[in-house]
Motif scaffolding. Structure first.
Motif, mmCIF file in Angstrom:
data_model
loop_
_atom_site.group_PDB
_atom_site.id
_atom_site.type_symbol
_atom_site.label_atom_id
_atom_site.label_comp_id
_atom_site.label_asym_id
_atom_site.label_seq_id
_atom_site.Cartn_x
_atom_site.Cartn_y
_atom_site.Cartn_z
ATOM 1 N N ALA A 126 -13.184 11.967 9.634
ATOM 2 C CA ALA A 126 -12.379 10.944 8.955
ATOM 3 C C ALA A 126 -12.512 11.047 7.440
ATOM 4 C CB ALA A 126 -12.774 9.551 9.434
ATOM 5 N N PHE A 127 -13.722 11.340 6.956
ATOM 6 C CA PHE A 127 -13.894 11.504 5.505
ATOM 7 C C PHE A 127 -13.056 12.664 4.982
ATOM 8 C CE2 PHE A 127 -17.504 8.667 5.878
ATOM 9 C CZ PHE A 127 -17.427 7.967 4.687
ATOM 10 N N LEU A 128 -12.957 13.721 5.778
ATOM 11 C CA LEU A 128 -12.132 14.860 5.373
ATOM 12 C C LEU A 128 -10.648 14.515 5.369
ATOM 13 C CD1 LEU A 128 -14.020 17.730 7.212
ATOM 14 C CD2 LEU A 128 -13.984 17.255 4.746
ATOM 15 N N ALA A 129 -10.263 13.467 6.090
ATOM 16 C CA ALA A 129 -8.869 13.038 6.133
ATOM 17 C C ALA A 129 -8.509 12.107 4.976
ATOM 18 C CB ALA A 129 -8.571 12.356 7.469
ATOM 19 N N LEU A 130 -9.499 11.738 4.169
ATOM 20 C CA LEU A 130 -9.239 10.906 2.992
ATOM 21 C C LEU A 130 -8.747 11.782 1.838
ATOM 22 C CD1 LEU A 130 -12.352 8.555 2.849
ATOM 23 C CD2 LEU A 130 -9.967 7.837 3.088
ATOM 24 N N ARG A 131 -7.772 11.256 1.124
ATOM 25 C CA ARG A 131 -7.286 11.946 -0.060
ATOM 26 C C ARG A 131 -7.212 10.927 -1.186
ATOM 27 N NH1 ARG A 131 -2.362 12.979 -2.617
ATOM 28 N NH2 ARG A 131 -1.224 11.757 -1.087
ATOM 29 N N GLU A 132 -7.951 11.182 -2.260
ATOM 30 C CA GLU A 132 -7.929 10.258 -3.393
ATOM 31 C C GLU A 132 -6.632 10.435 -4.167
ATOM 32 O OE1 GLU A 132 -10.600 8.540 -7.059
ATOM 33 O OE2 GLU A 132 -11.196 10.425 -6.147
ATOM 34 N N LEU A 133 -6.031 9.302 -4.464
ATOM 35 C CA LEU A 133 -4.818 9.300 -5.279
ATOM 36 C C LEU A 133 -5.265 9.146 -6.729
ATOM 37 C CD1 LEU A 133 -2.706 6.881 -3.049
ATOM 38 C CD2 LEU A 133 -2.748 9.380 -3.009
ATOM 39 N N SER A 134 -5.484 10.240 -7.401
ATOM 40 C CA SER A 134 -6.121 10.233 -8.718
ATOM 41 C C SER A 134 -5.367 9.390 -9.736
ATOM 42 C CB SER A 134 -6.308 11.657 -9.238
ATOM 43 O OG SER A 134 -5.070 12.312 -9.302
ATOM 44 N N GLU A 135 -4.050 9.338 -9.602
ATOM 45 C CA GLU A 135 -3.280 8.554 -10.566
ATOM 46 C C GLU A 135 -3.522 7.047 -10.413
ATOM 47 O OE1 GLU A 135 -0.759 8.952 -6.890
ATOM 48 O OE2 GLU A 135 -1.945 10.334 -8.072
ATOM 49 N N ALA A 136 -4.147 6.651 -9.315
ATOM 50 C CA ALA A 136 -4.363 5.225 -9.070
ATOM 51 C C ALA A 136 -5.737 4.742 -9.537
ATOM 52 C CB ALA A 136 -4.190 4.923 -7.591
ATOM 53 N N CYS A 137 -6.557 5.627 -10.065
ATOM 54 C CA CYS A 137 -7.879 5.224 -10.556
ATOM 55 C C CYS A 137 -7.704 4.374 -11.814
ATOM 56 C CB CYS A 137 -8.703 6.469 -10.856
ATOM 57 S SG CYS A 137 -10.359 6.085 -11.428
ATOM 58 N N GLU A 138 -8.350 3.216 -11.808
ATOM 59 C CA GLU A 138 -8.198 2.339 -12.975
ATOM 60 C C GLU A 138 -9.440 1.489 -13.189
ATOM 61 O OE1 GLU A 138 -6.079 -1.696 -12.295
ATOM 62 O OE2 GLU A 138 -4.981 -0.290 -11.016
ATOM 63 N N GLU A 139 -9.688 1.177 -14.440
ATOM 64 C CA GLU A 139 -10.769 0.257 -14.773
ATOM 65 C C GLU A 139 -10.255 -1.163 -14.567
ATOM 66 O OE1 GLU A 139 -14.117 -0.552 -18.221
ATOM 67 O OE2 GLU A 139 -12.364 0.677 -18.699
ATOM 68 N N VAL A 140 -11.147 -2.020 -14.066
ATOM 69 C CA VAL A 140 -10.783 -3.404 -13.759
ATOM 70 C C VAL A 140 -11.551 -4.330 -14.694
ATOM 71 C CG1 VAL A 140 -10.820 -5.183 -11.984
ATOM 72 C CG2 VAL A 140 -10.360 -2.813 -11.353
ATOM 73 N N ALA A 141 -10.840 -5.202 -15.364
ATOM 74 C CA ALA A 141 -11.449 -6.140 -16.310
ATOM 75 C C ALA A 141 -12.108 -7.297 -15.570
ATOM 76 C CB ALA A 141 -10.401 -6.663 -17.285
ATOM 77 N N ALA A 142 -13.419 -7.375 -15.693
ATOM 78 C CA ALA A 142 -14.151 -8.447 -15.015
ATOM 79 C C ALA A 142 -13.676 -9.816 -15.485
ATOM 80 C CB ALA A 142 -15.651 -8.295 -15.269
ATOM 81 N N ALA A 143 -13.371 -9.945 -16.746
ATOM 82 C CA ALA A 143 -12.945 -11.236 -17.298
ATOM 83 C C ALA A 143 -11.709 -11.772 -16.586
ATOM 84 C CB ALA A 143 -12.671 -11.095 -18.794
ATOM 85 N N GLU A 144 -10.837 -10.899 -16.143
ATOM 86 C CA GLU A 144 -9.617 -11.330 -15.466
ATOM 87 C C GLU A 144 -9.799 -11.443 -13.959
ATOM 88 O OE1 GLU A 144 -5.034 -9.809 -14.640
ATOM 89 O OE2 GLU A 144 -6.306 -8.696 -16.031
ATOM 90 N N PHE A 145 -10.381 -10.432 -13.346
ATOM 91 C CA PHE A 145 -10.360 -10.363 -11.890
ATOM 92 C C PHE A 145 -11.526 -11.065 -11.203
ATOM 93 C CE2 PHE A 145 -7.252 -7.211 -13.001
ATOM 94 C CZ PHE A 145 -6.248 -7.500 -12.092
ATOM 95 N N TYR A 146 -12.615 -11.327 -11.911
ATOM 96 C CA TYR A 146 -13.699 -12.096 -11.291
ATOM 97 C C TYR A 146 -13.227 -13.519 -11.002
ATOM 98 C CZ TYR A 146 -18.288 -14.058 -10.332
ATOM 99 O OH TYR A 146 -19.351 -14.681 -9.724
ATOM 100 N N ALA A 147 -12.482 -14.099 -11.914
ATOM 101 C CA ALA A 147 -11.935 -15.449 -11.699
ATOM 102 C C ALA A 147 -10.953 -15.462 -10.535
ATOM 103 C CB ALA A 147 -11.265 -15.946 -12.975
ATOM 104 N N LYS A 148 -10.137 -14.425 -10.423
ATOM 105 C CA LYS A 148 -9.188 -14.342 -9.301
ATOM 106 C C LYS A 148 -9.929 -14.212 -7.975
ATOM 107 C CE LYS A 148 -5.291 -12.452 -11.845
ATOM 108 N NZ LYS A 148 -4.323 -11.364 -11.944
ATOM 109 N N TYR A 149 -10.995 -13.410 -7.968
ATOM 110 C CA TYR A 149 -11.811 -13.259 -6.752
ATOM 111 C C TYR A 149 -12.388 -14.612 -6.332
ATOM 112 C CZ TYR A 149 -15.882 -12.393 -3.868
ATOM 113 O OH TYR A 149 -16.814 -12.451 -2.868
ATOM 114 N N ASN A 150 -12.976 -15.314 -7.288
ATOM 115 C CA ASN A 150 -13.585 -16.612 -6.978
ATOM 116 C C ASN A 150 -12.554 -17.626 -6.512
ATOM 117 O OD1 ASN A 150 -16.316 -16.223 -7.231
ATOM 118 N ND2 ASN A 150 -16.292 -16.500 -9.444
#
Length: 178
Positions: A126-150
């Motif tokens: 199954a791990f060999l069947a994974l393909r990373e979509l490199s264009e989708a890698c992104e940094e996530v701003a904790a200041a914005e998304f931690y509040a959304k998570y909570n």
């Protein structure tokens, strides 16, 4: 879900940015166990295999019986698909073990909060069947998304507590003890 991944990328630390990596999983020729087709009791048995649902004697004596009856051997599968299984949703398992949730009400509780379905990739195949979509890698701003998570988690927990305690559909005629 990219939005959920962004929230979970910063869930553990409100002061540190996280990263989201997107993957595609080709399920062709993989054996997949989908707990949503089996119902909530096998899923709860799987959770109980890996976490303590309660520290009381009642649980210690009865959980192994529950697991023996409803548990599924996942060892032969490449991928396991199921509901959310983090700490906040493990409260459902604990409440069920304490006989505060009826069997017929479990499925509704497991879908609260629009947290979607999780995949557990457990085999090398199954791990060999994974393909990373490199264009989708992104940094996530904790200041914005931690509040959304909570916010999402808080709303789901509040709704879950309210449903368990007040919804008349949560009939206790068939519970863990049964």
């Amino acid at each position: 879900s990219v939005d959920l991944a962004r929230e979970w990328a910063v869930a553990a630390n409100p002061f540190a940015n996280g990263w989201v990596h997107a993957y595609e999983l080709d399920l062709t020729n993989l054996s997949v166990l989908d707990f949503s087709t089996l119902g909530p009791l096998p899923w709860l048995a799987e959770l109980m295999k890996h976490r303590d649902g309660d520290d009381g004697r009642y649980y210690r004596e009865n959980a192994p019986k529950f697991i023996a009856r409803y548990g599924v051997d996942i060892s032969g599968y490449d991928v396991v698909r199921g509901w959310r299984a983090d700490a906040s949703y493990f409260y459902i398992c604990k409440s069920f073990v304490r006989n505060n949730i009826g069997v017929d009400f479990l499925s509704e509780l497991l879908t609260l909060g629009d947290f979607g379905i999780q995949y557990f990739v457990q085999s090398a195949k199954a791990f060999l069947a994974l393909r990373e979509l490199s264009e989708a890698c992104e940094e996530v701003a904790a200041a914005e998304f931690y509040a959304k998570y909570n916010r999402r988690d808080s709303v789901a927990r509040s709704r879950m507590y309210d449903l368990i305690e007040n919804d008349p559909r949560n009939r206790l005629d068939r519970t863990f003890k049964d």
